[in-house]
Design an enzyme around this catalytic site. Structure first.
Site, PDB file in Angstrom:
ATOM      1  N   TYR A  92      26.761  85.134  -2.997  1.00  0.00           N
ATOM      2  CA  TYR A  92      25.702  85.726  -2.179  1.00  0.00           C
ATOM      3  C   TYR A  92      26.312  86.400  -0.956  1.00  0.00           C
ATOM      4  O   TYR A  92      25.878  87.470  -0.549  1.00  0.00           O
ATOM      5  CB  TYR A  92      24.688  84.652  -1.748  1.00  0.00           C
ATOM      6  N   CYS A 123      21.032  89.505 -11.660  1.00  0.00           N
ATOM      7  CA  CYS A 123      20.970  88.496 -10.600  1.00  0.00           C
ATOM      8  C   CYS A 123      21.608  87.185 -11.046  1.00  0.00           C
ATOM      9  O   CYS A 123      22.030  86.383 -10.201  1.00  0.00           O
ATOM     10  CB  CYS A 123      19.531  88.283 -10.146  1.00  0.00           C
TER      11      CYS A 123
END
Length: 160
Positions: A92, A123
């Site tokens: 992230y 994702c």
């Protein structure tokens, strides 16, 4: 909008879109109870074909028209996700650096979680900085399956 479904190794996949592009792809833990539409817009038809090829292990990239709906910030995050190559992962933090705002890590994580185009906007390739499989809307078992599928079932995932 037209919606169709097909079976995958991870459950029933629902694809929604029109001639302007695919707006949503999701996996569900239910079975199909609606008849398939008679007409599928070209982007939806291509999405089903290309996702089927992905699950068969013969496709690594997608080139059908997509049209996800989201805020400007979400669109920025989703576009950055498209740059994460098949078979690799990013943290992230790396994703926030990619979009140029390291302090926005929570907002980036939230946008990642709102991604409407499962697999195609990858994702599932975003993991914790420590290599952990952090949250995934489709369930962590699906995320693990997708990452293993993309690495061919052998070897280690690459964090960078």
């Amino acid at each position: 909008m037209t919606t169709t479904t097909f079976d995958s190794p991870l459950g029933l996949v629902r694809v929604t879109g029109d001639d302007a592009g695919v707006t949503a792809i999701a996996c569900m833990d239910i079975t199909a109870d609606e008849p398939a539409p008679v007409y599928l817009p070209e982007p939806v038809e291509q999405a089903v074909l290309q996702l089927t090829e992905y699950f068969a292990g013969t496709r690594q990239t997608f080139d059908f028209l997509i049209n996800p709906v989201g805020t400007t910030f979400q669109q920025t995050v989703w576009k950055a996700l498209l740059d994460v190559p098949f078979g690799t992962t990013r943290s992230y933090l790396a994703l926030t650096r990619r979009i140029g705002d390291e302090k926005a890590i929570r907002a980036v994580a939230a946008a990642n979680g709102k991604n409407p185009l499962w697999i195609v906007v990858p994702c599932h390739r975003i993991i914790g900085s420590d290599g952990s499989l952090t949250g995934y809307a489709g369930g962590l078992w699906r995320k693990q399956w997708l990452l293993e599928h993309e690495r061919g079932g052998t070897g280690q995932l690459s964090l960078f």
